[in-house]
Design an enzyme around this catalytic site. Structure first.
Site, PDB file in Angstrom:
ATOM      1  N   HIS A 193      41.491  36.676  32.612  1.00 54.16           N
ATOM      2  CA  HIS A 193      41.853  35.327  33.073  1.00 54.16           C
ATOM      3  C   HIS A 193      42.244  34.441  31.882  1.00 54.16           C
ATOM      4  CE1 HIS A 193      38.844  36.426  36.384  1.00 54.16           C
ATOM      5  NE2 HIS A 193      39.956  36.224  37.047  1.00 54.16           N
ATOM      6  N   ALA A 239      34.383  33.269  37.945  1.00 57.01           N
ATOM      7  CA  ALA A 239      33.749  34.470  37.351  1.00 57.01           C
ATOM      8  C   ALA A 239      34.703  35.027  36.292  1.00 57.01           C
ATOM      9  CB  ALA A 239      33.409  35.511  38.412  1.00 57.01           C
ATOM     10  N   LYS A 293      47.610  42.669  37.289  1.00 57.04           N
ATOM     11  CA  LYS A 293      46.460  43.386  37.855  1.00 57.04           C
ATOM     12  C   LYS A 293      46.531  43.397  39.382  1.00 57.04           C
ATOM     13  CE  LYS A 293      42.060  44.717  38.394  1.00 57.04           C
ATOM     14  NZ  LYS A 293      41.826  44.370  39.750  1.00 57.04           N
ATOM     15  N   ASP A 294      46.950  42.250  39.948  1.00 54.61           N
ATOM     16  CA  ASP A 294      47.120  42.142  41.404  1.00 54.61           C
ATOM     17  C   ASP A 294      48.626  42.199  41.677  1.00 54.61           C
ATOM     18  OD1 ASP A 294      44.242  41.498  42.350  1.00 54.61           O
ATOM     19  OD2 ASP A 294      44.568  40.249  40.603  1.00 54.61           O
TER      20      ASP A 294
HETATM   21  P1  AMP Z   1      41.092  36.394  40.505  1.00 57.01           P
HETATM   22  O1  AMP Z   1      40.181  35.344  39.990  1.00 57.01           O
HETATM   23  O2  AMP Z   1      40.523  37.766  40.438  1.00 57.01           O
HETATM   24  O3  AMP Z   1      41.720  36.048  41.817  1.00 57.01           O
HETATM   25  O4  AMP Z   1      42.299  36.461  39.480  1.00 57.01           O
HETATM   26  C1  AMP Z   1      42.965  35.301  39.059  1.00 57.01           C
HETATM   27  C2  AMP Z   1      44.183  35.715  38.289  1.00 57.01           C
HETATM   28  O5  AMP Z   1      43.796  36.507  37.169  1.00 57.01           O
HETATM   29  C3  AMP Z   1      45.161  36.573  39.116  1.00 57.01           C
HETATM   30  O6  AMP Z   1      46.499  36.200  38.798  1.00 57.01           O
HETATM   31  C4  AMP Z   1      44.840  37.967  38.630  1.00 57.01           C
HETATM   32  O7  AMP Z   1      45.920  38.864  38.781  1.00 57.01           O
HETATM   33  C5  AMP Z   1      44.529  37.720  37.172  1.00 57.01           C
HETATM   34  N1  AMP Z   1      43.733  38.799  36.599  1.00 57.01           N
HETATM   35  C6  AMP Z   1      42.635  39.380  37.148  1.00 57.01           C
HETATM   36  N2  AMP Z   1      42.204  40.389  36.369  1.00 57.01           N
HETATM   37  C7  AMP Z   1      43.056  40.455  35.307  1.00 57.01           C
HETATM   38  C8  AMP Z   1      43.152  41.292  34.152  1.00 57.01           C
HETATM   39  N3  AMP Z   1      42.296  42.276  33.942  1.00 57.01           N
HETATM   40  N4  AMP Z   1      44.156  41.058  33.275  1.00 57.01           N
HETATM   41  C9  AMP Z   1      45.059  40.053  33.501  1.00 57.01           C
HETATM   42  N5  AMP Z   1      45.015  39.235  34.561  1.00 57.01           N
HETATM   43  C10 AMP Z   1      44.040  39.423  35.458  1.00 57.01           C
END
Ligand code: AMP
Length: 286
Positions: free
Chosen positions: A41, A36, A153-154
């Site tokens: 990302h 998603a 972000k995380d």
């Molecule tokens: P997720 O798919 O949400 O698990 O995120 C995958 C990676 O993308 C993780 O390292 C998150 O911290 C990073 N991520 C999610 N949202 C953002 C954002 N707004 N800006 C930068 N990195 C992000």
């Protein structure tokens, strides 16, 4: 630029390609995601390409990091859309295993996340970081990258994974990427797709509130004064529940103590059924 990226779904296929690159001296960066995808990302992939010759993006909605009552089933999935987006940032390979490939029958070993996982998100999502640590450990062993990119972000996830890599001597360098935001300040998140129009209008108040906390604390306001008033601001803005607004040591995530330590404001709050998290640095005077 090609609009079709090679996608592998078995560890065997993944290893064949990555080992081929490594045998010819190419360095590999991994960007773990749950799909998603949004431009946050994609910024991680762009950063990966500046740090290594090849960028592997994993797309895997990891069931073990969701509690039974959480949003695993409704978590947004859009493989075709993700592939198109990944092609725009020159992704070299997509690693998209099934749940069965990641956790075959008989799977029963796991990583217990360390002290960085003990509160904040860990208090509200007790098994979450064990699931994250286990899947990231597996991803590092599957891909064997020299670098892995994670978003600030995380922020707590990054701290937990840094601790795991250090404690378990995993030979990968973690690189942090800044949070991408909408013009309103709202941090991009796959979960923003859950928000109704009214919730979406209220959502930027989270970044505004934590930015205000950071500014006030940098200006000398007491931490509890600033965080308590942020909770009130969030409620007034329409957030239905505030799990926490906390200021922590930016490196250890321990309660803020002592002068001259970098600090971070971290928050989690609900808009109806959607839980948003965000964090910002407290700028210390130069
Ligand atoms: P997720 O798919 O949400 O698990 O995120 C995958 C990676 O993308 C993780 O390292 C998150 O911290 C990073 N991520 C999610 N949202 C953002 C954002 N707004 N800006 C930068 N990195 C992000």
């Amino acid at each position: 630029m090609s609009d079709s990226i090679e996608t592998v779904r078995t560890v065997q296929d993944l290893r064949r390609i990555v080992e081929g690159w490594q045998a010819s001296g190419k360095t590999v960066a991994l960007v773990p995601t749950m799909g998603a995808l949004h431009t946050g990302h994609l910024s991680l992939v762009e950063l990966a390409k500046t740090k290594a010759d090849k960028a592997v993006v994993s797309v895997f909605v990891n069931p073990t990091q969701f509690a039974p009552h959480e949003d695993l089933e409704r978590y947004p999935r859009d493989e075709a859309g993700d592939m198109k987006k990944l092609a725009t940032v020159a992704t070299d390979l997509v690693w998209s295993p099934s749940v069965e490939e990641m956790y075959p029958g008989g799977f029963s070993t796991g990583v217990k996340a360390g002290s960085a996982a003990s509160d904040l998100e860990g208090a509200f999502r007790p098994q979450h970081f064990d699931g994250v640590a286990t899947v990231c450990c597996k991803l590092f062993n599957q891909v064997r990258p020299s670098i892995a990119i994670f978003g600030e972000k995380d922020y707590q996830q990054l701290a937990v994974l840094r601790q795991m890599v250090k404690d378990l001597n995993i030979p990968v360098t973690l690189v942090a990427a800044p949070t991408k935001r909408e013009a309103s300040g709202l941090a991009l998140s796959s979960r923003n797709a859950y928000l109704s129009d009214a919730e979406r209008a209220a959502a930027p108040a989270l970044f505004a509130a934590i930015s205000d906390v950071a500014e006030r604390v940098a200006g000398g306001t007491a931490i509890t004064v600033a965080t308590v008033s942020a909770v009130e601001t969030l409620r007034a803005a329409g957030f239905t529940k505030v799990d926490y607004v906390e200021i922590r040591d930016a490196e250890t995530l321990a309660p803020a103590a002592g002068a001259n330590r970098p600090l971070r404001v971290l928050a989690a709050a609900w808009l109806g059924k959607t839980r948003l998290i965000d964090n910002v640095a407290v700028q210390t005077p130069a």
